[in-house]
Structure formats: structure tokens, C-alpha cells
Design a protein around this motif. Sequence first.
Motif, PDB file in Angstrom:
ATOM      1  N   VAL A  54       3.134  17.103  44.561  1.00  0.00           N
ATOM      2  CA  VAL A  54       2.319  16.137  43.814  1.00  0.00           C
ATOM      3  C   VAL A  54       3.195  15.354  42.837  1.00  0.00           C
ATOM      4  N   VAL A  55       4.033  16.055  42.093  1.00  0.00           N
ATOM      5  CA  VAL A  55       4.918  15.387  41.132  1.00  0.00           C
ATOM      6  C   VAL A  55       5.885  14.460  41.857  1.00  0.00           C
ATOM      7  N   ALA A  56       6.398  14.883  43.005  1.00  0.00           N
ATOM      8  CA  ALA A  56       7.301  14.021  43.786  1.00  0.00           C
ATOM      9  C   ALA A  56       6.594  12.719  44.158  1.00  0.00           C
ATOM     10  N   GLY A  57       5.336  12.803  44.532  1.00  0.00           N
ATOM     11  CA  GLY A  57       4.567  11.603  44.854  1.00  0.00           C
ATOM     12  C   GLY A  57       4.433  10.669  43.667  1.00  0.00           C
ATOM     13  N   LEU A  58       4.273  11.230  42.474  1.00  0.00           N
ATOM     14  CA  LEU A  58       4.170  10.418  41.265  1.00  0.00           C
ATOM     15  C   LEU A  58       5.517   9.801  40.896  1.00  0.00           C
ATOM     16  N   VAL A  59       6.588  10.574  41.013  1.00  0.00           N
ATOM     17  CA  VAL A  59       7.920  10.069  40.686  1.00  0.00           C
ATOM     18  C   VAL A  59       8.296   8.917  41.614  1.00  0.00           C
ATOM     19  N   GLU A  60       7.841   8.978  42.863  1.00  0.00           N
ATOM     20  CA  GLU A  60       8.179   7.932  43.831  1.00  0.00           C
ATOM     21  C   GLU A  60       7.562   6.578  43.491  1.00  0.00           C
ATOM     22  N   TYR A  61       6.609   6.536  42.556  1.00  0.00           N
ATOM     23  CA  TYR A  61       6.116   5.246  42.063  1.00  0.00           C
ATOM     24  C   TYR A  61       7.231   4.503  41.326  1.00  0.00           C
ATOM     25  N   PHE A  62       8.203   5.261  40.813  1.00  0.00           N
ATOM     26  CA  PHE A  62       9.219   4.689  39.939  1.00  0.00           C
ATOM     27  C   PHE A  62      10.613   4.624  40.560  1.00  0.00           C
ATOM     28  N   ILE A  63      10.990   5.629  41.350  1.00  0.00           N
ATOM     29  CA  ILE A  63      12.309   5.645  41.988  1.00  0.00           C
ATOM     30  C   ILE A  63      12.186   6.216  43.390  1.00  0.00           C
ATOM     31  N   GLU A  64      13.177   5.920  44.203  1.00  0.00           N
ATOM     32  CA  GLU A  64      13.229   6.510  45.539  1.00  0.00           C
ATOM     33  C   GLU A  64      13.872   7.884  45.431  1.00  0.00           C
ATOM     34  N   LEU A  65      13.271   8.848  46.068  1.00  0.00           N
ATOM     35  CA  LEU A  65      13.766  10.216  46.035  1.00  0.00           C
ATOM     36  C   LEU A  65      14.451  10.560  47.347  1.00  0.00           C
ATOM     37  N   PRO A  66      15.417  11.469  47.307  1.00  0.00           N
ATOM     38  CA  PRO A  66      15.958  11.973  48.570  1.00  0.00           C
ATOM     39  C   PRO A  66      14.881  12.811  49.254  1.00  0.00           C
ATOM     40  N   PRO A  67      15.023  13.061  50.540  1.00  0.00           N
ATOM     41  CA  PRO A  67      14.021  13.905  51.221  1.00  0.00           C
ATOM     42  C   PRO A  67      13.967  15.302  50.587  1.00  0.00           C
ATOM     43  N   LEU A  68      12.770  15.740  50.270  1.00  0.00           N
ATOM     44  CA  LEU A  68      12.557  17.069  49.705  1.00  0.00           C
ATOM     45  C   LEU A  68      11.703  17.872  50.674  1.00  0.00           C
ATOM     46  N   GLU A  69      11.956  19.164  50.734  1.00  0.00           N
ATOM     47  CA  GLU A  69      11.189  20.044  51.628  1.00  0.00           C
ATOM     48  C   GLU A  69      10.244  20.892  50.791  1.00  0.00           C
ATOM     49  N   PHE A  70       8.987  20.981  51.255  1.00  0.00           N
ATOM     50  CA  PHE A  70       7.970  21.774  50.570  1.00  0.00           C
ATOM     51  C   PHE A  70       7.362  22.758  51.564  1.00  0.00           C
ATOM     52  N   VAL A  71       7.145  23.989  51.127  1.00  0.00           N
ATOM     53  CA  VAL A  71       6.491  25.001  51.949  1.00  0.00           C
ATOM     54  C   VAL A  71       5.257  25.459  51.177  1.00  0.00           C
ATOM     55  N   THR A  72       4.089  25.211  51.747  1.00  0.00           N
ATOM     56  CA  THR A  72       2.849  25.569  51.037  1.00  0.00           C
ATOM     57  C   THR A  72       1.935  26.455  51.879  1.00  0.00           C
ATOM     58  N   ASP A  73       2.467  27.009  52.947  1.00  0.00           N
ATOM     59  CA  ASP A  73       1.625  27.815  53.844  1.00  0.00           C
ATOM     60  C   ASP A  73       2.060  29.278  53.894  1.00  0.00           C
ATOM     61  N   ARG A  74       2.573  29.794  52.790  1.00  0.00           N
ATOM     62  CA  ARG A  74       2.982  31.198  52.755  1.00  0.00           C
ATOM     63  C   ARG A  74       1.755  32.093  52.882  1.00  0.00           C
ATOM     64  N   ASP A  75       2.001  33.284  53.401  1.00  0.00           N
ATOM     65  CA  ASP A  75       0.961  34.299  53.434  1.00  0.00           C
ATOM     66  C   ASP A  75       1.612  35.650  53.158  1.00  0.00           C
ATOM     67  N   MET A  76       0.848  36.710  53.281  1.00  0.00           N
ATOM     68  CA  MET A  76       1.360  38.048  52.958  1.00  0.00           C
ATOM     69  C   MET A  76       2.482  38.500  53.875  1.00  0.00           C
ATOM     70  N   LYS A  77       2.640  37.858  55.011  1.00  0.00           N
ATOM     71  CA  LYS A  77       3.653  38.271  55.974  1.00  0.00           C
ATOM     72  C   LYS A  77       5.013  37.621  55.739  1.00  0.00           C
ATOM     73  N   ARG A  78       5.089  36.690  54.806  1.00  0.00           N
ATOM     74  CA  ARG A  78       6.331  35.953  54.573  1.00  0.00           C
ATOM     75  C   ARG A  78       7.143  36.616  53.464  1.00  0.00           C
ATOM     76  N   ILE A  79       8.431  36.696  53.677  1.00  0.00           N
ATOM     77  CA  ILE A  79       9.343  37.233  52.673  1.00  0.00           C
ATOM     78  C   ILE A  79      10.209  36.085  52.171  1.00  0.00           C
ATOM     79  N   GLU A  80      10.255  35.901  50.864  1.00  0.00           N
ATOM     80  CA  GLU A  80      11.075  34.842  50.282  1.00  0.00           C
ATOM     81  C   GLU A  80      12.498  35.340  50.076  1.00  0.00           C
ATOM     82  N   PHE A  81      13.424  34.452  50.298  1.00  0.00           N
ATOM     83  CA  PHE A  81      14.831  34.763  50.101  1.00  0.00           C
ATOM     84  C   PHE A  81      15.399  33.868  49.006  1.00  0.00           C
ATOM     85  N   ALA A  82      16.603  34.171  48.582  1.00  0.00           N
ATOM     86  CA  ALA A  82      17.245  33.420  47.501  1.00  0.00           C
ATOM     87  C   ALA A  82      17.365  31.939  47.840  1.00  0.00           C
ATOM     88  N   ASP A  83      17.634  31.607  49.098  1.00  0.00           N
ATOM     89  CA  ASP A  83      17.789  30.190  49.458  1.00  0.00           C
ATOM     90  C   ASP A  83      16.493  29.413  49.251  1.00  0.00           C
TER      91      ASP A  83
END
Length: 133
Positions: free
Chosen positions: A31-60
Motif C-alpha cells: 500500500v505504501v509503495a503505491g502511495l510513494v509511486e505518486y511521487f517517484i518511480e520505484l524499482p520493482p519490489l516483491e511482496f508476499v501476502t499469502d503465507r499460511d501455517m505451512k510456510r517457514i520464513e527464512f532470513a532472506d
Amino acid sequence: MANWIEPKLEWTGTDYYNFEDLNRVENNTEVVAGLVEYFIELPPLEFVTDRDMKRIEFADSLNRIEINQDVLRQRFTPVGWLINKTDWEANAPFSFSDAMRLEHNLNLLYQHYKGNAEAVPICGAFICGEEVI
């Protein structure tokens, strides 16, 4: 664009952090990236919003989230910004202060850009044809 989800800003040492919390952080980052893009061009950013109990997060993944936030603050760093931790390593502990930082920084950016994006005038054009009366 995704809709802003009210962040949890009162983390304590007794709170549990789960996949829904990280999904909320990434959603709000988008959401914030969408707002910032009103003012400047952003590099491509990756978002993951579909995590569930089966996903393990890593440092990367945590590094990507923190770097995304750092990219979003490049144009404007709000007063009260907490420095991002972009050097996550395997087995590094994640505490309530890390959860607080992620949500706090996004909230600062959202408050700033939401107010400014609403002040941007939207203009359009009328096209009138020549019609026979």
C-alpha cells in the motif's frame, strides 16, 4: 492496489508473532509503495501476502521485507524512523522490537504519504465534439 490494514503498534515481549502479522506487514508495504509511486518511480519490489501455517520464513525473506521498507523511505525519512535491520542471518532471534519496528516504520510512511497523496490535484480533459444541431 491492496487496502491498508491497521497495524499493531503495541507489541510486547509476551505477544506471539505469526504468519498473519507478516502478511499484514507486506500488505501495508505494498500500500505504501503505491502511495510513494505518486511521487517517484520505484524499482520493482516483491511482496508476499499469502503465507499460511505451512510456510517457514527464512532470513532472506526478512531481509527482503526490511530492504523494501528502506527503499520506500529513500525519498522521505519520517521523524521517529527506526533503522532497518537488513543483515538477517539464519537462526537470528526475532523479537517484539523487530515486530514493532516493521509496523511502526510503515505507519510513519503511510501517514505521511496518505496525507500528501490526497493533496495531489487530479486533472482530466473534456473532449467536446462538433455535433450538428
